[in-house]
Motif scaffolding. Structure first.
Motif, PDB file in Angstrom:
ATOM      1  N   TYR A 200     -29.340  48.902 -22.749  1.00  0.00           N
ATOM      2  CA  TYR A 200     -28.042  49.216 -22.364  1.00  0.00           C
ATOM      3  C   TYR A 200     -27.808  48.202 -21.076  1.00  0.00           C
ATOM      4  N   TRP A 201     -28.841  48.104 -20.247  1.00  0.00           N
ATOM      5  CA  TRP A 201     -28.671  47.367 -18.904  1.00  0.00           C
ATOM      6  C   TRP A 201     -28.167  46.007 -19.380  1.00  0.00           C
ATOM      7  N   GLY A 202     -29.074  45.429 -20.303  1.00  0.00           N
ATOM      8  CA  GLY A 202     -28.909  43.843 -20.989  1.00  0.00           C
ATOM      9  C   GLY A 202     -27.530  43.603 -21.559  1.00  0.00           C
TER      10      GLY A 202
ATOM     11  N   THR B  93     -30.344  59.272 -24.203  1.00  0.00           N
ATOM     12  CA  THR B  93     -29.070  59.805 -25.111  1.00  0.00           C
ATOM     13  C   THR B  93     -27.735  59.005 -24.345  1.00  0.00           C
ATOM     14  N   LEU B  94     -27.687  58.997 -22.958  1.00  0.00           N
ATOM     15  CA  LEU B  94     -26.506  58.311 -22.482  1.00  0.00           C
ATOM     16  C   LEU B  94     -26.377  56.901 -23.033  1.00  0.00           C
ATOM     17  N   SER B  95     -27.611  56.257 -22.710  1.00  0.00           N
ATOM     18  CA  SER B  95     -27.601  54.746 -22.989  1.00  0.00           C
ATOM     19  C   SER B  95     -27.305  54.692 -24.496  1.00  0.00           C
TER      20      SER B  95
ATOM     21  N   ILE C 191     -25.321  56.315 -26.139  1.00  0.00           N
ATOM     22  CA  ILE C 191     -23.634  56.372 -26.448  1.00  0.00           C
ATOM     23  C   ILE C 191     -23.037  55.317 -25.775  1.00  0.00           C
ATOM     24  N   GLN C 192     -23.510  54.632 -24.682  1.00  0.00           N
ATOM     25  CA  GLN C 192     -23.180  53.470 -23.889  1.00  0.00           C
ATOM     26  C   GLN C 192     -22.857  52.240 -24.702  1.00  0.00           C
ATOM     27  N   ILE C 193     -24.039  52.265 -25.330  1.00  0.00           N
ATOM     28  CA  ILE C 193     -24.330  51.047 -26.240  1.00  0.00           C
ATOM     29  C   ILE C 193     -23.342  51.108 -27.496  1.00  0.00           C
TER      30      ILE C 193
ATOM     31  N   SER D 261     -27.285  65.786 -14.419  1.00  0.00           N
ATOM     32  CA  SER D 261     -25.905  66.331 -14.454  1.00  0.00           C
ATOM     33  C   SER D 261     -24.976  65.153 -14.595  1.00  0.00           C
ATOM     34  N   TYR D 262     -25.119  64.119 -13.821  1.00  0.00           N
ATOM     35  CA  TYR D 262     -24.233  63.002 -14.293  1.00  0.00           C
ATOM     36  C   TYR D 262     -24.354  62.383 -15.817  1.00  0.00           C
ATOM     37  N   VAL D 263     -25.555  62.306 -16.101  1.00  0.00           N
ATOM     38  CA  VAL D 263     -25.743  61.793 -17.387  1.00  0.00           C
ATOM     39  C   VAL D 263     -25.243  62.712 -18.418  1.00  0.00           C
TER      40      VAL D 263
ATOM     41  N   ILE E 184     -26.403  59.806  -4.954  1.00  0.00           N
ATOM     42  CA  ILE E 184     -25.007  60.092  -4.406  1.00  0.00           C
ATOM     43  C   ILE E 184     -23.966  59.408  -5.754  1.00  0.00           C
ATOM     44  N   PHE E 185     -24.437  58.249  -6.135  1.00  0.00           N
ATOM     45  CA  PHE E 185     -23.742  57.459  -7.446  1.00  0.00           C
ATOM     46  C   PHE E 185     -23.894  58.632  -8.492  1.00  0.00           C
ATOM     47  N   CYS E 186     -24.687  59.197  -8.783  1.00  0.00           N
ATOM     48  CA  CYS E 186     -24.634  60.493  -9.805  1.00  0.00           C
ATOM     49  C   CYS E 186     -23.698  61.470  -9.316  1.00  0.00           C
ATOM     50  N   CYS E 187     -23.739  62.038  -8.304  1.00  0.00           N
ATOM     51  CA  CYS E 187     -22.941  63.293  -7.904  1.00  0.00           C
ATOM     52  C   CYS E 187     -21.485  62.691  -7.778  1.00  0.00           C
TER      53      CYS E 187
ATOM     54  N   CYS F 145     -30.299  46.583  -6.421  1.00  0.00           N
ATOM     55  CA  CYS F 145     -29.849  47.839  -7.274  1.00  0.00           C
ATOM     56  C   CYS F 145     -28.722  48.569  -6.531  1.00  0.00           C
ATOM     57  N   TYR F 146     -28.609  48.601  -5.075  1.00  0.00           N
ATOM     58  CA  TYR F 146     -27.901  49.278  -4.390  1.00  0.00           C
ATOM     59  C   TYR F 146     -26.618  48.740  -4.426  1.00  0.00           C
ATOM     60  N   SER F 147     -26.499  47.403  -4.876  1.00  0.00           N
ATOM     61  CA  SER F 147     -24.941  46.737  -5.058  1.00  0.00           C
ATOM     62  C   SER F 147     -24.369  47.550  -6.049  1.00  0.00           C
ATOM     63  N   TRP F 148     -25.091  48.101  -6.814  1.00  0.00           N
ATOM     64  CA  TRP F 148     -24.478  49.214  -8.019  1.00  0.00           C
ATOM     65  C   TRP F 148     -24.234  50.473  -7.385  1.00  0.00           C
ATOM     66  N   TRP F 149     -25.598  51.255  -6.889  1.00  0.00           N
ATOM     67  CA  TRP F 149     -25.330  52.749  -6.561  1.00  0.00           C
ATOM     68  C   TRP F 149     -24.573  52.851  -5.445  1.00  0.00           C
ATOM     69  N   VAL F 150     -24.666  52.042  -4.405  1.00  0.00           N
ATOM     70  CA  VAL F 150     -23.672  52.005  -3.165  1.00  0.00           C
ATOM     71  C   VAL F 150     -22.320  51.693  -3.485  1.00  0.00           C
TER      72      VAL F 150
HETATM   73  C1  GRG Z   1     -25.393  54.741 -16.447  1.00  0.00           C
HETATM   74  C2  GRG Z   1     -25.325  53.653 -13.984  1.00  0.00           C
HETATM   75  C3  GRG Z   1     -25.783  54.575 -14.977  1.00  0.00           C
HETATM   76  C4  GRG Z   1     -26.991  55.560 -14.424  1.00  0.00           C
HETATM   77  C5  GRG Z   1     -27.643  56.558 -15.243  1.00  0.00           C
HETATM   78  C6  GRG Z   1     -30.634  56.996 -14.155  1.00  0.00           C
HETATM   79  C7  GRG Z   1     -29.468  57.216 -13.512  1.00  0.00           C
HETATM   80  C8  GRG Z   1     -28.105  57.676 -14.301  1.00  0.00           C
HETATM   81  C9  GRG Z   1     -29.084  57.414 -12.409  1.00  0.00           C
HETATM   82  C10 GRG Z   1     -30.242  56.833 -11.303  1.00  0.00           C
HETATM   83  C11 GRG Z   1     -29.931  56.910  -9.928  1.00  0.00           C
HETATM   84  C12 GRG Z   1     -30.966  56.729  -8.882  1.00  0.00           C
HETATM   85  C13 GRG Z   1     -31.634  57.906  -8.564  1.00  0.00           C
HETATM   86  C14 GRG Z   1     -31.269  55.516  -8.589  1.00  0.00           C
HETATM   87  C15 GRG Z   1     -32.124  55.013  -7.565  1.00  0.00           C
HETATM   88  C16 GRG Z   1     -33.244  54.485  -8.192  1.00  0.00           C
HETATM   89  C17 GRG Z   1     -34.314  53.795  -7.065  1.00  0.00           C
HETATM   90  C18 GRG Z   1     -34.111  52.549  -6.853  1.00  0.00           C
HETATM   91  C19 GRG Z   1     -35.193  54.535  -6.483  1.00  0.00           C
HETATM   92  C20 GRG Z   1     -36.063  54.169  -5.829  1.00  0.00           C
HETATM   93  O1  GRG Z   1     -36.471  55.008  -4.634  1.00  0.00           O
HETATM   94  P1  GRG Z   1     -37.498  54.434  -3.643  1.00  0.00           P
HETATM   95  O2  GRG Z   1     -37.852  55.499  -2.643  1.00  0.00           O
HETATM   96  O3  GRG Z   1     -36.648  53.321  -2.835  1.00  0.00           O
HETATM   97  O4  GRG Z   1     -38.671  53.787  -4.245  1.00  0.00           O
HETATM   98  P2  GRG Z   1     -35.922  52.963  -1.472  1.00  0.00           P
HETATM   99  O5  GRG Z   1     -34.879  52.054  -1.861  1.00  0.00           O
HETATM  100  O6  GRG Z   1     -35.274  54.435  -1.140  1.00  0.00           O
HETATM  101  O7  GRG Z   1     -37.096  52.600  -0.808  1.00  0.00           O
END
Ligand code: GRG
Length: 313
Positions: A37-39, A84-86, A88-90, A132-134, A180-183, A226-231
């Motif tokens: 999915y990511w690729g 399952t989400l991956s 569906i997304q693909i 919940s998000y997925v 936060i992204f998920c919620c 990765c936070y360039s996506w989540w944030v």
């Molecule tokens: C389809 C975009 C999409 C997502 C599917 C899997 C998922 C739903 C969401 C994951 C959300 C999440 C919890 C991401 C954070 C992943 C991550 C880098 C965790 C690392 O935590 P730490 O404590 O890192 O190792 P920090 O950066 O806090 O030091």
């Protein structure tokens, strides 16, 4: 820094897919569907999805389906809502959702909802707002949100909101940008963003930008692409993305490229992988970097794909 090395990133992603015995492929063997999915999403954002054999990918995905209706991370692996989400997304990327037995897949997901509205990830019962998000994103893409109790699902997510405006994985758990992204994504999909304190959360999120321009996932932590996506996606959904320095973030992401062999890493000079390549390029797409297709911040799919599903065009 320089420019986005689009062609090299395309070559890198295609090479990871082909090198089944390579280090990266072996360590992500159990989450191959996720990695695909990511690729593939990254290839689509770069306008190069045509470089893969669509029929081959679709038939491999269908081989990852378990008799329960859920999908595993690879052929013969146990089903989980994340894979399952991956799947569906693909299928959505290839406009092939119609190969699914939608009733069966949506029943698998709906059966994971608990009485309090939360979701388990699989039959073993771990609960997390990621699930919940997925579940919500998957069912929305299948037009089957009616299969779950959306009101309770939203109530559970809101019960994971903290005093700092952020969200954690369960009630009372620390705010983290990934959760936060998920919620926020799930609340956006269900039309429930009125439960978010946008200024308070926007403030917490924009404080994630550090001196280098990169973003971290919580206070005092290192920045990571990765936070360039989540944030960023969260900031866009709550309409506060203008609170960060976009130019500095673009430079941070470009700095994390392997300019010789393609791919993007978590931080400058680290080893690249397919996940961070997605996060970097999807982040640049959210920042409207030239030449990239737009990505939808809630569904994590190209806007064109989301429009086809919900608007039929
Ligand atoms: C389809 C975009 C999409 C997502 C599917 C899997 C998922 C739903 C969401 C994951 C959300 C999440 C919890 C991401 C954070 C992943 C991550 C880098 C965790 C690392 O935590 P730490 O404590 O890192 O190792 P920090 O950066 O806090 O030091």
């Amino acid at each position: 820094m320089g420019e986005l090395q689009s062609e090299k990133h395309v070559r890198y992603i295609l090479s990871v897919e082909k090198k089944k015995d390579g280090f990266e492929s072996v360590v992500i063997e159990h989450l191959r569907l996720n990695g695909a999915y990511w690729g593939l999403t990254t290839l689509d954002i770069l306008g190069k999805l045509d470089a893969v054999d669509k029929d081959e990918v679709v038939s491999w995905i269908m081989e990852c389906q378990d008799e329960s209706g859920g999908f595993g991370g690879n052929i013969g692996h146990d089903p989980h809502v994340l894979f399952t989400l991956s799947a569906i997304q693909i299928l959505a990327l290839f406009d092939k959702i119609d190969v699914l037995d939608i009733e069966k897949v949506s029943n698998y997901i709906a059966n994971l909802q608990n009485e309090d509205g939360s979701f388990a990830g699989d039959m073993w019962g771990e609960i997390d707002t990621r699930f919940s998000y997925v579940a919500i994103c998957s069912l929305a893409l299948l037009h089957r949100l009616d299969k779950i109790n959306v009101e309770k699902a939203v109530k559970y997510i809101v019960s994971c909101k903290n005093l700092d405006g952020g969200f954690g994985c369960t009630p009372g758990a620390e705010s983290h940008a990934g959760q936060i992204f998920c919620c926020v994504g799930a609340l956006a999909i269900t039309g429930s963003l009125h439960y978010v304190d946008k200024d308070l959360l926007g403030w917490w999120l924009c404080e994630r930008q550090v001196k280098s321009g990169g973003l971290n996932g919580r206070p005092e932590k290192l920045p990571d692409v990765c936070y360039s996506w989540w944030v960023l996606s969260s900031l866009i959904i709550i309409d506060r993305v203008h609170w960060i320095d976009k130019g500095k973030l673009v430079n941070f992401i470009l700095d994390c490229q392997d300019k010789e062999n393609g791919g993007i890493s978590d931080r400058p000079d680290d080893a690249v992988d397919v996940f961070h390549t997605y996060f970097g390029i999807a982040g640049l797409s959210l920042l409207e970097y030239q030449g990239l297709k737009a990505i939808d911040p809630a569904y994590a799919l190209p806007v064109q794909v989301v429009n086809k599903i919900f608007l039929g065009k």
